[in-house]
Design a protein around this motif. Structure first.
Motif, PDB file in Angstrom:
ATOM      1  N   ASN A 101     -27.998  -7.107 -25.671  1.00 50.63           N
ATOM      2  CA  ASN A 101     -28.921  -7.605 -26.689  1.00 50.63           C
ATOM      3  C   ASN A 101     -30.359  -7.147 -26.444  1.00 50.63           C
ATOM      4  O   ASN A 101     -31.292  -7.686 -27.024  1.00 50.63           O
ATOM      5  N   ASP A 102     -30.532  -6.142 -25.610  1.00 51.35           N
ATOM      6  CA  ASP A 102     -31.830  -5.522 -25.367  1.00 51.35           C
ATOM      7  C   ASP A 102     -32.086  -4.493 -26.469  1.00 51.35           C
ATOM      8  O   ASP A 102     -31.220  -3.678 -26.779  1.00 51.35           O
ATOM      9  N   THR A 103     -33.269  -4.523 -27.065  1.00 48.80           N
ATOM     10  CA  THR A 103     -33.523  -3.684 -28.253  1.00 48.80           C
ATOM     11  C   THR A 103     -34.647  -2.663 -28.042  1.00 48.80           C
ATOM     12  O   THR A 103     -35.253  -2.191 -29.009  1.00 48.80           O
ATOM     13  N   ARG A 104     -34.908  -2.284 -26.804  1.00 47.07           N
ATOM     14  CA  ARG A 104     -36.030  -1.378 -26.534  1.00 47.07           C
ATOM     15  C   ARG A 104     -35.726   0.091 -26.838  1.00 47.07           C
ATOM     16  O   ARG A 104     -36.599   0.939 -26.694  1.00 47.07           O
ATOM     17  N   THR A 105     -34.502   0.419 -27.223  1.00 46.92           N
ATOM     18  CA  THR A 105     -34.047   1.806 -27.193  1.00 46.92           C
ATOM     19  C   THR A 105     -33.926   2.477 -28.562  1.00 46.92           C
ATOM     20  O   THR A 105     -33.137   3.407 -28.735  1.00 46.92           O
ATOM     21  N   THR A 106     -34.731   2.065 -29.529  1.00 48.37           N
ATOM     22  CA  THR A 106     -34.641   2.669 -30.859  1.00 48.37           C
ATOM     23  C   THR A 106     -34.926   4.177 -30.812  1.00 48.37           C
ATOM     24  O   THR A 106     -34.229   4.975 -31.449  1.00 48.37           O
ATOM     25  N   GLU A 107     -35.945   4.578 -30.064  1.00 50.65           N
ATOM     26  CA  GLU A 107     -36.269   6.006 -29.966  1.00 50.65           C
ATOM     27  C   GLU A 107     -35.121   6.789 -29.352  1.00 50.65           C
ATOM     28  O   GLU A 107     -34.827   7.922 -29.770  1.00 50.65           O
ATOM     29  N   GLU A 108     -34.465   6.207 -28.370  1.00 49.12           N
ATOM     30  CA  GLU A 108     -33.337   6.884 -27.724  1.00 49.12           C
ATOM     31  C   GLU A 108     -32.163   7.046 -28.680  1.00 49.12           C
ATOM     32  O   GLU A 108     -31.444   8.058 -28.636  1.00 49.12           O
ATOM     33  N   CYS A 109     -31.975   6.069 -29.561  1.00 48.07           N
ATOM     34  CA  CYS A 109     -30.907   6.183 -30.568  1.00 48.07           C
ATOM     35  C   CYS A 109     -31.169   7.358 -31.505  1.00 48.07           C
ATOM     36  O   CYS A 109     -30.251   8.112 -31.854  1.00 48.07           O
ATOM     37  N   ARG A 110     -32.433   7.514 -31.912  1.00 46.21           N
ATOM     38  CA  ARG A 110     -32.768   8.643 -32.785  1.00 46.21           C
ATOM     39  C   ARG A 110     -32.605   9.963 -32.039  1.00 46.21           C
ATOM     40  O   ARG A 110     -32.195  10.979 -32.626  1.00 46.21           O
ATOM     41  N   LEU A 130     -26.504   2.788 -31.734  1.00 44.47           N
ATOM     42  CA  LEU A 130     -27.210   1.523 -31.914  1.00 44.47           C
ATOM     43  C   LEU A 130     -27.810   1.079 -30.591  1.00 44.47           C
ATOM     44  O   LEU A 130     -27.293   1.407 -29.511  1.00 44.47           O
ATOM     45  N   GLU A 131     -28.884   0.289 -30.677  1.00 43.20           N
ATOM     46  CA  GLU A 131     -29.618  -0.111 -29.473  1.00 43.20           C
ATOM     47  C   GLU A 131     -28.750  -0.849 -28.465  1.00 43.20           C
ATOM     48  O   GLU A 131     -29.016  -0.807 -27.258  1.00 43.20           O
ATOM     49  N   GLY A 132     -27.711  -1.530 -28.937  1.00 45.89           N
ATOM     50  CA  GLY A 132     -26.894  -2.320 -28.027  1.00 45.89           C
ATOM     51  C   GLY A 132     -26.056  -1.510 -27.066  1.00 45.89           C
ATOM     52  O   GLY A 132     -25.685  -1.999 -25.996  1.00 45.89           O
ATOM     53  N   PHE A 133     -25.743  -0.256 -27.403  1.00 52.30           N
ATOM     54  CA  PHE A 133     -24.825   0.527 -26.572  1.00 52.30           C
ATOM     55  C   PHE A 133     -25.461   0.965 -25.250  1.00 52.30           C
ATOM     56  O   PHE A 133     -26.679   0.900 -25.066  1.00 52.30           O
ATOM     57  N   THR A 134     -24.626   1.458 -24.353  1.00 52.93           N
ATOM     58  CA  THR A 134     -25.064   1.776 -22.990  1.00 52.93           C
ATOM     59  C   THR A 134     -25.837   3.077 -22.896  1.00 52.93           C
ATOM     60  O   THR A 134     -26.839   3.166 -22.167  1.00 52.93           O
ATOM     61  N   LEU A 135     -25.396   4.114 -23.590  1.00 51.66           N
ATOM     62  CA  LEU A 135     -26.032   5.426 -23.492  1.00 51.66           C
ATOM     63  C   LEU A 135     -27.528   5.384 -23.800  1.00 51.66           C
ATOM     64  O   LEU A 135     -28.321   5.974 -23.041  1.00 51.66           O
ATOM     65  N   PRO A 136     -27.982   4.728 -24.873  1.00 51.95           N
ATOM     66  CA  PRO A 136     -29.434   4.674 -25.108  1.00 51.95           C
ATOM     67  C   PRO A 136     -30.193   4.040 -23.949  1.00 51.95           C
ATOM     68  O   PRO A 136     -31.318   4.453 -23.638  1.00 51.95           O
ATOM     69  N   LYS A 137     -29.593   3.073 -23.275  1.00 56.31           N
ATOM     70  CA  LYS A 137     -30.241   2.430 -22.129  1.00 56.31           C
ATOM     71  C   LYS A 137     -30.382   3.415 -20.967  1.00 56.31           C
ATOM     72  O   LYS A 137     -31.411   3.450 -20.275  1.00 56.31           O
ATOM     73  N   LEU A 138     -29.336   4.207 -20.751  1.00 57.34           N
ATOM     74  CA  LEU A 138     -29.372   5.212 -19.691  1.00 57.34           C
ATOM     75  C   LEU A 138     -30.485   6.222 -19.960  1.00 57.34           C
ATOM     76  O   LEU A 138     -31.238   6.610 -19.047  1.00 57.34           O
ATOM     77  N   LEU A 139     -30.614   6.648 -21.206  1.00 59.91           N
ATOM     78  CA  LEU A 139     -31.663   7.605 -21.575  1.00 59.91           C
ATOM     79  C   LEU A 139     -33.051   6.974 -21.443  1.00 59.91           C
ATOM     80  O   LEU A 139     -34.016   7.663 -21.082  1.00 59.91           O
ATOM     81  N   TRP A 140     -33.158   5.669 -21.727  1.00 59.62           N
ATOM     82  CA  TRP A 140     -34.450   4.992 -21.585  1.00 59.62           C
ATOM     83  C   TRP A 140     -34.899   5.014 -20.123  1.00 59.62           C
ATOM     84  O   TRP A 140     -36.054   5.309 -19.821  1.00 59.62           O
ATOM     85  N   VAL A 141     -33.984   4.701 -19.218  1.00 60.93           N
ATOM     86  CA  VAL A 141     -34.324   4.724 -17.792  1.00 60.93           C
ATOM     87  C   VAL A 141     -34.695   6.138 -17.358  1.00 60.93           C
ATOM     88  O   VAL A 141     -35.655   6.355 -16.602  1.00 60.93           O
ATOM     89  N   LYS A 142     -33.959   7.111 -17.851  1.00 61.20           N
ATOM     90  CA  LYS A 142     -34.234   8.511 -17.503  1.00 61.20           C
ATOM     91  C   LYS A 142     -35.649   8.910 -17.904  1.00 61.20           C
ATOM     92  O   LYS A 142     -36.349   9.618 -17.169  1.00 61.20           O
ATOM     93  N   LYS A 143     -36.089   8.438 -19.078  1.00 64.33           N
ATOM     94  CA  LYS A 143     -37.412   8.798 -19.581  1.00 64.33           C
ATOM     95  C   LYS A 143     -38.525   7.953 -18.972  1.00 64.33           C
ATOM     96  O   LYS A 143     -39.575   8.483 -18.569  1.00 64.33           O
ATOM     97  N   HIS A 144     -38.331   6.658 -18.890  1.00 66.82           N
ATOM     98  CA  HIS A 144     -39.414   5.741 -18.519  1.00 66.82           C
ATOM     99  C   HIS A 144     -39.436   5.380 -17.036  1.00 66.82           C
ATOM    100  O   HIS A 144     -40.476   4.926 -16.540  1.00 66.82           O
TER     101      HIS A 144
END
Length: 499
Positions: A101-110, A130-144
């Motif tokens: 339910n973390d929604t910080r990853t909109t940019e990663e979804c795009r 969608l923001e809920g999935f795991t892959l966008p979270k992985l990309l967020w950590v990679k970037k930030h």
């Protein structure tokens, strides 16, 4: 008598269920843990909290059940989906887990849509970014957090991490892997194409196993802390929705489940994994090997009813409100409600849309509004039922669980709007029961999960649809579906005026 244990690692607590070979619950225990939200849109947990509370719950369930620990022959898991747990070379947690339910990853979804392509993503994973999935979270950590990403050697999902801590065995099973957005759903392998497009080392992805696979026994130190035998067999388990489906007996074609909690879920069994839905519904591997499930989501189902009660009728009980609401006419005396309080997921993946009451008249009473809310929630869920039927699938019966199953009146509304018989279970235990059933099957108590469900699943009541109400609701449902199209642009404009 032998026993098995089902462990459900939820978002707010872990639930441990101990059952015998008839499915009778001999003991249960729930232990809560905190959720951390340091910034708006962030939702994290400490994986160590999951482990500690699971061990505590296992120890307590032994105490309350009074069964001989040596009689517990197996256990398995259910767990919250999509959460990202990053591990270093020594299997140490790199950072707090980022939850579903973390929604910080909109940019990663795009970014995923751009680099992989929407159509290609759908063809491989059967799901949208969608923001809920795991892959966008992985990309967020990679970037930030690149300094942390460099330490990562693998990632797991929440219940897979707890299982690893209990057994020492690293793996991810297919029903949870399907929610990462990295799995080729049909081929049941990690997608090299997606990893290459996003510059992710595919070796970060853990080994894959079936939900029913035996993955080891308890580590000696875990056995000592819990009081269980170190010979207790451990089976991989499944995602919470997949295990909830097993617990409700959704294991064959034509079987569908409707779960109304804070959010609402319509889930249907699927055998082939070859249907195309264009991302309108979720499409995941089932915990039953070599099968799948289709799932539509209403973000604010029970939440809409809870909001209505708190805002307008807080002095009354839920059951009383439902009974009074049911006395209003079908269609709530010409009043419609759309449950878009926090946006919507199925079939409109729209974070900006907001709820509406349409047709408000001076004649309307509180009970008309209450009925409109109940019907609106059910109409939204029926959009998922409609998508499933439009694909050519049968919806023979719907098993209703959660808050929507606690009321005779709401069960009847579901039967009439879905136009199908509704089953209410006598002993609803949700995903933890599904996890216990996986353990029971793994321990060879039954030749199949279907045989296990016939013993464990106990239907208390079947509510038949009323033919006159079905026809009336069909007409009203067509009007309900127009509301989104008529209000989506207004909702976007009004967003600027919300605090």
């Amino acid at each position: 008598m032998e026993h098995v244990i089902g462990i459900d690692l939820g978002t707010s607590a872990v639930k441990v269920l101990l059952v015998d070979w008839t499915g009778k619950v001999k003991g249960e225990c729930t232990e809560a843990y905190p959720l951390y939200q340091p910034y708006s849109g962030y939702s994290e947990q400490n994986p160590e909290d999951w482990v500690e509370k699971t061990i505590t719950a296992l120890r307590k369930v032994l105490q309350v059940s009074n069964v001989d620990p040596s009689s517990i022959v197996g256990l398995s898991f259910s767990g919250q989906m999509h959460g990202l747990v990053l591990l270093s070379e020594n299997n140490e947690v790199v950072r707090p887990a980022i939850l579903w339910n973390d929604t910080r990853t909109t940019e990663e979804c795009r970014l995923i849509e751009e680099k992989v392509g929407r159509d290609k993503l759908l063809s491989i994973t059967k799901n949208r970014a969608l923001e809920g999935f795991t892959l966008p979270k992985l990309l967020w950590v990679k970037k930030h957090e690149p300094h942390l990403y460099k330490q990562v050697r693998t990632f797991l999902l929440p219940k897979d991490y707890v299982r690893m801590r209990l057994t020492g065995h690293i793996a991810m099973e297919y029903s949870d892997a399907a929610g990462t957005l990295l799995l080729d759903i049909s081929k049941k392998v990690w997608s090299e194409e997606i990893c290459q497009a996003l510059d992710i080392n595919i070796h970060l992805c853990p080994p894959l196993v079936e939900s029913t696979d035996y993955v080891g026994t308890l580590l000696p130190e875990i056995a000592e802390k819990t009081g269980l035998s170190k010979n207790t067999k451990v089976f991989a388990g499944g995602a919470d929705n997949a295990c909830g489906a097993i617990g409700a007996g959704i294991l064959e074609e034509g079987q569908t489940m409707c779960s109304i909690g804070t959010s609402g879920v319509v889930l249907a069994f699927e055998q082939t994994g070859e249907r195309e839905f264009g991302g309108k519904v979720h499409y995941f591997n089932h915990a039953k090997p070599n099968s799948y499930y289709i799932m539509g989501v209403t973000l604010a189902a029970g939440y809409s009813f809870d909001w209505f009660k708190r805002t307008f009728l807080n002095h009354m009980s839920f059951s009383e409100i439902v009974k009074r609401a049911y006395q209003s006419s079908i269609g709530a005396n010409g009043l419609l409600f759309t449950p878009y309080l926090v946006g919507e997921r199925t079939p409109h993946a729209d974070a900006d849309i907001r709820a509406s009451f349409i047709g408000v008249d001076a004649i309307h009473t509180s009970w008309d509004f209450a009925r409109a809310v109940l019907e609106g929630i059910t109409f939204s869920l029926n959009e998922s039922v409609e998508i499933i039927r439009a694909s050519g699938k049968r919806v023979d019966t719907v098993v209703s669980i959660g808050g929507g199953a606690k009321s005779e009146e709401w069960l009847q509304i579901q039967a009439d709007i879905f136009a199908t018989p509704i089953e209410k279970l006598k002993n609803e235990q949700g995903p933890s029961m599904g996890a216990a059933m996986i353990a029971a099957y793994g321990c060879k108590w039954f030749p199949s999960l279907e045989h296990c469900a016939r013993i464990f699943k106990d239907v208390e009541q079947v509510v038949e649809p009323n033919s006159r109400a079905v026809e009336r609701y069909k007409e009203i449902f067509e009007m309900y579906k127009e509301i989104y199209l008529q209000t989506k642009e207004l909702s976007k404009k009004l967003k600027a005026f919300r605090r």
